[in-house]
Design a protein around this motif. Structure first.
Motif, PDB file in Angstrom:
ATOM      1  N   GLY A 171       0.798  -1.221   0.000  1.00  0.00           N
ATOM      2  CA  GLY A 171       0.000   0.000   0.000  1.00  0.00           C
ATOM      3  C   GLY A 171       0.827   1.265   0.000  1.00  0.00           C
ATOM      4  N   ASN A 172       0.226   2.342   0.486  1.00  0.00           N
ATOM      5  CA  ASN A 172       0.858   3.654   0.391  1.00  0.00           C
ATOM      6  C   ASN A 172       2.008   3.860   1.361  1.00  0.00           C
ATOM      7  N   LEU A 173       2.269   2.887   2.220  1.00  0.00           N
ATOM      8  CA  LEU A 173       3.520   2.889   2.961  1.00  0.00           C
ATOM      9  C   LEU A 173       4.699   2.798   2.003  1.00  0.00           C
ATOM     10  N   LEU A 174       4.479   2.186   0.824  1.00  0.00           N
ATOM     11  CA  LEU A 174       5.553   1.957  -0.141  1.00  0.00           C
ATOM     12  C   LEU A 174       5.631   3.006  -1.232  1.00  0.00           C
ATOM     13  N   HIS A 175       4.496   3.609  -1.583  1.00  0.00           N
ATOM     14  CA  HIS A 175       4.474   4.578  -2.685  1.00  0.00           C
ATOM     15  C   HIS A 175       3.563   5.739  -2.303  1.00  0.00           C
ATOM     16  N   PRO A 176       4.126   6.714  -1.584  1.00  0.00           N
ATOM     17  CA  PRO A 176       3.294   7.828  -1.078  1.00  0.00           C
ATOM     18  C   PRO A 176       3.122   8.931  -2.119  1.00  0.00           C
TER      19      PRO A 176
END
Length: 417
Positions: free
Chosen positions: A293-298
């Motif tokens: 999720g957005n932990l990886l691609h903010p």
């Protein structure tokens, strides 16, 4: 002699109950992963969509369009109906060891030692203080998340006239929330030569919502004692400054991953995204610990984060069944104008990334980009793509551009011609 905290041992622990975490939980149960536990620190699961009360959610993962709260409720039902357990108001406070976390919740303090762990803690917008915007410190200054929580969850009023800092997708979400609260969005401010959002959103914003966008501009000062009264903005090309009257300011975008738990555990972080360094199977540097999720691609859209959750579930099940990964791998690096790439490691025999796409973030608008892939000073792939690379939103490239990467070669550089 001190008492040891109680220990529970599910097969999989997912930390974070947003779209990525909830979708991973449902998929894991469907794949027969055993006991799946989702821990979320908020009072209710669902993540950002639960207080984003407008439509546009669910297109890629559910193939329908829903409001944020309806989307959050749907994902919660999917996970619980599949048999996953969701514990809210449950804070993961740290690591007891490499595979055990400490927990504080209304049930007290205890520990969880799963066979596999998925970090799905998402991302947040940087507040004004982190952006180092000078001036007064009045009331009426928010991030999008704070604004939506105030309006949609607590039904509190905001001001009457607002300036929105940013012109990307989440910025238009803030505009709609302001209008619902009876506050007029007077201006959007973007540092880029054109608004970062998709052209359709920009057109609707100008013609239907009637919100002007000040491009190539930045906020240089917030003015107001007690309550916000105005902001000063500067045109980046001319240096000309002007003052815009407003009683509300919303800082949007400028995302940073919620990476504190990963960082405190010594998990390797990517220096560009600031999230965990992962391969295409979404493994982190710690065996048995995955991230999604957005932990990886903010930051990307909620439905893409959800599809990350589905992808990571399949890789976790392989781990539970005893599959081992190659220790070797080629590092993927983003060259300017790209700021970051996710995932960042390509290993032999690993699956393609979620949706067969690599995700990148650009600082420059390129209408018809030609992507180049280089390894050991040789161009091994070049492709012109029919969609633009634009600041403020994720740029996606097909992962088959990497099919000629040499597994024993040097780092792979991905840029634009």
């Amino acid at each position: 002699m001190t008492n040891q905290p109680n220990l529970i041992t599910p097969d999989v622990l997912i930390i974070g109950g947003g779209p990525a975490g909830l979708t991973a939980a449902a998929e894991l149960k469907h794949l027969g992963a055993g006991d799946v536990l989702v821990a979320d620190r908020e009072e209710h699961a669902g993540g950002i969509p639960r207080h984003s009360d407008h439509t546009g959610y669910g297109l890629r993962d559910l193939h329908r369009v829903m409001t944020g709260p309806a989307y959050a409720r749907h994902l919660i039902c999917q996970a619980t109906d599949a048999g996953a357990e969701i514990r809210t108001r449950t804070m993961i406070t740290g690591w007891a060891d490499d595979s055990t976390v400490d927990v504080t919740s209304p049930d007290g303090r205890y520990r969880i030692r799963p066979r596999a762990l998925v970090l799905a803690t998402g991302a947040r917008e940087r507040p004004r203080t982190a952006r180092r915007i000078p001036g007064d410190r009045p009331h009426g200054v928010y991030t999008t998340g704070q604004l939506q929580n105030l309006v949609h969850m607590h039904h509190q009023p905001v001001g009457k006239r607002a300036v929105v800092v940013g012109a990307e997708l989440v910025s238009w979400s803030a505009v709609m929330t302001l209008r619902e609260a009876g506050c007029t969005p007077a201006l959007m401010v973007s540092q880029y030569p054109k608004g970062e959002s998709y052209g359709a959103f920009n057109a609707v914003g100008r013609t239907v919502l009637r919100v002007p966008v000040a491009t190539s501009s930045r906020v240089t000062r917030v003015i107001g004692r007690g309550r916000c009264q105005a902001v000063e903005i500067e045109h980046l090309d001319t240096g000309q400054r002007r003052t815009i009257d407003c009683d509300t300011v919303v800082f949007t975008g400028d995302w940073i991953p919620d990476h504190e738990l990963a960082r405190s555990g010594g998990i390797a972080l990517d220096e560009s995204t600031l999230g965990p360094l992962t391969d295409t199977a979404l493994r982190t540097s710690r065996p048995g610990v995955f991230a999604a999720g957005n932990l990886l691609h903010p930051v990307d859209t909620a439905d893409v984060a959800a599809l990350d959750g589905k992808h990571v579930a399949q890789q976790v099940v392989k781990r539970l069944h005893g599959a081992e990964s190659s220790r070797s791998g080629v590092r993927l690096l983003a060259d300017p104008p790209f700021r970051w790439i996710a995932p960042q490691i390509l290993r032999p025999n690993d699956p393609a990334p979620a949706r067969d796409r690599l995700l990148l973030w650009t600082d420059t608008f390129v209408r018809f980009p030609t992507v180049t892939v280089r390894q050991d000073e040789q161009v091994i792939a070049r492709r012109k793509l029919p969609w633009p690379a634009a600041p403020g939103r994720v740029f996606r490239i097909p992962s088959n551009l990497l099919k000629d990467v040499t597994p024993t070669g040097g780092p792979v550089h991905i840029g634009l011609r």
